[in-house]
Structures are given as C-alpha cells and as structure tokens.
Design an enzyme around this catalytic site. Structure first.
Site, mmCIF file in Angstrom:
data_model
loop_
_atom_site.group_PDB
_atom_site.id
_atom_site.type_symbol
_atom_site.label_atom_id
_atom_site.label_comp_id
_atom_site.label_asym_id
_atom_site.label_seq_id
_atom_site.Cartn_x
_atom_site.Cartn_y
_atom_site.Cartn_z
ATOM 1 N N PRO A 2 60.288 41.700 69.046
ATOM 2 C CA PRO A 2 60.172 43.050 68.491
ATOM 3 C C PRO A 2 58.721 43.362 68.114
ATOM 4 O O PRO A 2 58.019 42.519 67.550
ATOM 5 C CB PRO A 2 61.064 42.994 67.247
ATOM 6 C CG PRO A 2 62.008 41.876 67.489
ATOM 7 C CD PRO A 2 61.236 40.870 68.290
ATOM 8 N N GLU A 3 58.270 44.566 68.447
ATOM 9 C CA GLU A 3 56.927 45.012 68.104
ATOM 10 C C GLU A 3 57.029 45.972 66.916
ATOM 11 O O GLU A 3 58.115 46.172 66.365
ATOM 12 C CB GLU A 3 56.273 45.641 69.335
ATOM 13 C CG GLU A 3 56.251 44.665 70.521
ATOM 14 C CD GLU A 3 55.658 45.245 71.798
ATOM 15 O OE1 GLU A 3 54.742 46.081 71.717
ATOM 16 O OE2 GLU A 3 56.126 44.859 72.888
ATOM 17 N N LYS A 59 54.256 42.908 62.763
ATOM 18 C CA LYS A 59 55.616 42.486 63.101
ATOM 19 C C LYS A 59 56.313 41.779 61.932
ATOM 20 O O LYS A 59 57.363 41.165 62.100
ATOM 21 C CB LYS A 59 55.565 41.565 64.323
ATOM 22 C CG LYS A 59 54.885 42.211 65.538
ATOM 23 C CD LYS A 59 54.747 41.245 66.702
ATOM 24 C CE LYS A 59 53.966 41.864 67.848
ATOM 25 N NZ LYS A 59 53.826 40.968 69.004
ATOM 26 N N HIS A 95 74.770 30.542 65.109
ATOM 27 C CA HIS A 95 73.420 31.089 65.161
ATOM 28 C C HIS A 95 73.006 31.766 63.854
ATOM 29 O O HIS A 95 71.913 32.304 63.758
ATOM 30 C CB HIS A 95 73.298 32.089 66.313
ATOM 31 C CG HIS A 95 73.502 31.484 67.668
ATOM 32 N ND1 HIS A 95 72.705 30.450 68.133
ATOM 33 C CD2 HIS A 95 74.399 31.756 68.643
ATOM 34 C CE1 HIS A 95 73.110 30.118 69.354
ATOM 35 N NE2 HIS A 95 74.125 30.888 69.678
ATOM 36 N N ARG A 114 67.249 31.456 68.887
ATOM 37 C CA ARG A 114 66.205 30.530 69.318
ATOM 38 C C ARG A 114 65.516 29.806 68.170
ATOM 39 O O ARG A 114 64.662 28.952 68.397
ATOM 40 C CB ARG A 114 65.173 31.290 70.165
ATOM 41 C CG ARG A 114 65.817 31.946 71.395
ATOM 42 C CD ARG A 114 64.810 32.624 72.279
ATOM 43 N NE ARG A 114 63.976 31.656 72.991
ATOM 44 C CZ ARG A 114 63.060 32.000 73.903
ATOM 45 N NH1 ARG A 114 62.864 33.283 74.204
ATOM 46 N NH2 ARG A 114 62.338 31.079 74.504
ATOM 47 N N ARG A 267 50.436 37.101 81.185
ATOM 48 C CA ARG A 267 51.416 38.109 80.787
ATOM 49 C C ARG A 267 51.615 39.116 81.912
ATOM 50 O O ARG A 267 50.654 39.649 82.468
ATOM 51 C CB ARG A 267 50.952 38.863 79.530
ATOM 52 C CG ARG A 267 50.631 37.977 78.337
ATOM 53 C CD ARG A 267 51.833 37.205 77.842
ATOM 54 N NE ARG A 267 52.861 38.055 77.281
ATOM 55 C CZ ARG A 267 52.911 38.431 76.002
ATOM 56 N NH1 ARG A 267 51.964 38.052 75.151
ATOM 57 N NH2 ARG A 267 53.903 39.183 75.572
#
Length: 279
Positions: A2-3, A59, A95, A114, A267
């Site tokens: 997420p930005e 962020k 999770h 993750r 990238r």
C-alpha cells in the site's frame, strides 16, 4: 505494498471505528510484529490505552493514545480488521497475528499473510516525526515540506534514475511503484532520467503531479490492483484512472505513441518514450 493513498484510506476507516475507544486486552502471536520491544511488553503497554488522534506519514499509520504513540507499517500484505467476533475459519485465523479487544465489545485484528508488517510503541510526544521510527524517513509526499526546492536539492548529486529517487522513502515518503509511474508520466519525464539532470522546473512538475495524483487517489479509495482492501472488504477505484502503469503496448492517451514496459532498478516500469523526455 500500500502507498500513501491506500494507507490514508485505512487510517480514515480506523479513525471512524476506533476514535475514543479503549483497548481492554491485547494478544500478539507473532513475536517479530513488535519492532522495538519484546512483544509481551507491547501487549502490556497497549492494554487500557484509548485512541485519541490518527495520523499518516508516508506508508506509516500513527495512533496517538493516552500516553503512547503507536506506529504501524503494513508492508506488503498487512491489514487491520474490525470484527464483532474473532473469525472461526482456521484459514483466516492462522494469519491473524494480533488481537485487540475494545471497550465496545468489538475486536481490532491485525492480519498479515506474509508477516512483514511491524509495529512500534513509544512514549507520547508532541512531534511524532521525531520518533526513532522516522529517523530515515523523508517528508510526506502530501506535506508542505515536499516542495520543488526541497526535491531539487535532494536530487542534485544523485546519479540514479529519477524513479529510483522517488521510491527512496528517505527522500520522500509515500510514493511506490504505481504512483511513481503515474507521476512521471504526468510530469512528462522519462523514469530513466538521471536525477541530477533535472532542473527546478522539472522538480516542480514532479511535486505538482505527485500532490494532484495522490490526492485524487485518496478520494477514490486508493488503487486496488492485486489484494489491497480495507475495512469491510472496501477497495479503491483509482486503478480506473491510471494512464500508464501496467499499460504496456497500449496507446498513450496524450500523444498516441505506444507505452513500453522497461526495468528501472529491478522494478517494472511503464513509460511512453514518445512524450516522456529522457534527461
């Protein structure tokens, strides 16, 4: 990851749900989630704390509590959920790495498939930006501190590509891969341009584009391309407004050239070489 626009929408949702509510109990099941102290100590410190103010820097999420500042970085897949009860589905429950019971009976749950997300807790300060979590973090992309003059000064000795500089969170906080492509397209600059080759006017174009694009994305709920969602399965719509990112081989909306996919510092990057000037 997420930005800034996505994190801002997460923050807005959490503020709406958590303002003035107290944490009555805390259970952290992933020890590394606590980034600056033992996770049991973090559990004790957050218990009986009330949410007062909510901030975003780049962020990062910042929660101002009674006498603590709680910092959270979602990284790749971190999510905050607010539920009436803890999900019973083991595929979901495995999770969930932190559970915060609230004084209204609801649960604030931190879920991360993750396990990259991190949290820090510090004694409350009047200037959260002075906290150690932000030692190597630049000004927020939507702040007044991020100006053309500031950016030009930061770039004047940098020999890397301008996209690489925009992704460097120590220069400016909150821009990621998606928005870097969109910002540089709007500014008419090739993302492979050498940072030090840009003049003050170029930097003004970048700053103006960044503030406009990210502000519009905030209003649209952010960009959902893969898995970003927040709250009760809310997602963004700004992906419908993207002009270049993930549009390889499509026709440029500005000059009718062909958008290309290139690699910049490992990238995936999207550029229209016909109308984005390489410096």
């Amino acid at each position: 990851m997420p930005e800034a626009p996505e994190v801002q929408n997460v923050l807005n949702y959490l503020q709406e749900q958590l303002q003035n509510h107290k944490i009555t109990s805390v259970e952290i099941s992933h020890p590394k989630l606590s980034g600056n102290m033992d996770y049991h100590e973090m559990e004790k410190k957050l218990t009986n704390q009330t949410f007062h103010k909510f901030f975003r820097h780049g962020k990062y999420l910042v929660f101002e509590l009674d006498d603590l500042d709680w910092i959270s970085h979602l990284r790749m897949e971190g999510k905050f959920l607010i539920e009436d009860k803890i999900p019973e589905d083991p595929k979901i429950n495995k999770h969930i790495h932190a559970k915060f019971h609230l004084d209204n009976g609801k649960w604030l749950l931190y879920m991360d498939t993750r396990k990259f997300g991190r949290m820090q807790v510090y004694p409350r300060t009047e200037d959260y930006y002075s906290l150690p979590a932000f030692d190597k973090v630049g000004p927020d992309v939507l702040s007044d501190q991020f100006s053309a003059k500031y950016l030009h000064n930061k770039l004047k000795n940098r020999k890397c590509a301008i996209k690489t500089s925009l992704l460097n969170q120590s220069i400016v906080a909150g821009i990621g891969n998606i928005y870097a492509d969109e910002i540089l397209f709007d500014a008419g600059l090739d993302p492979r341009s050498i940072s030090s080759h840009l003049d003050l006017e170029d930097c003004k174009k970048i700053v103006d584009a960044a503030k406009q694009i990210l502000s519009e994305s905030v209003k649209s709920g952010g960009t959902t391309i893969r898995s970003f969602e927040y709250g009760n399965h809310l997602s963004g719509t700004y992906q419908d407004s993207l002009k270049v990112h993930q549009k390889s081989e499509e026709i440029c909306s500005r000059c009718h050239g062909t958008i290309e996919k290139v690699i910049v510092n490992q990238r995936s990057t999207y550029v229209c070489p016909a109308c984005q000037i390489r410096k």
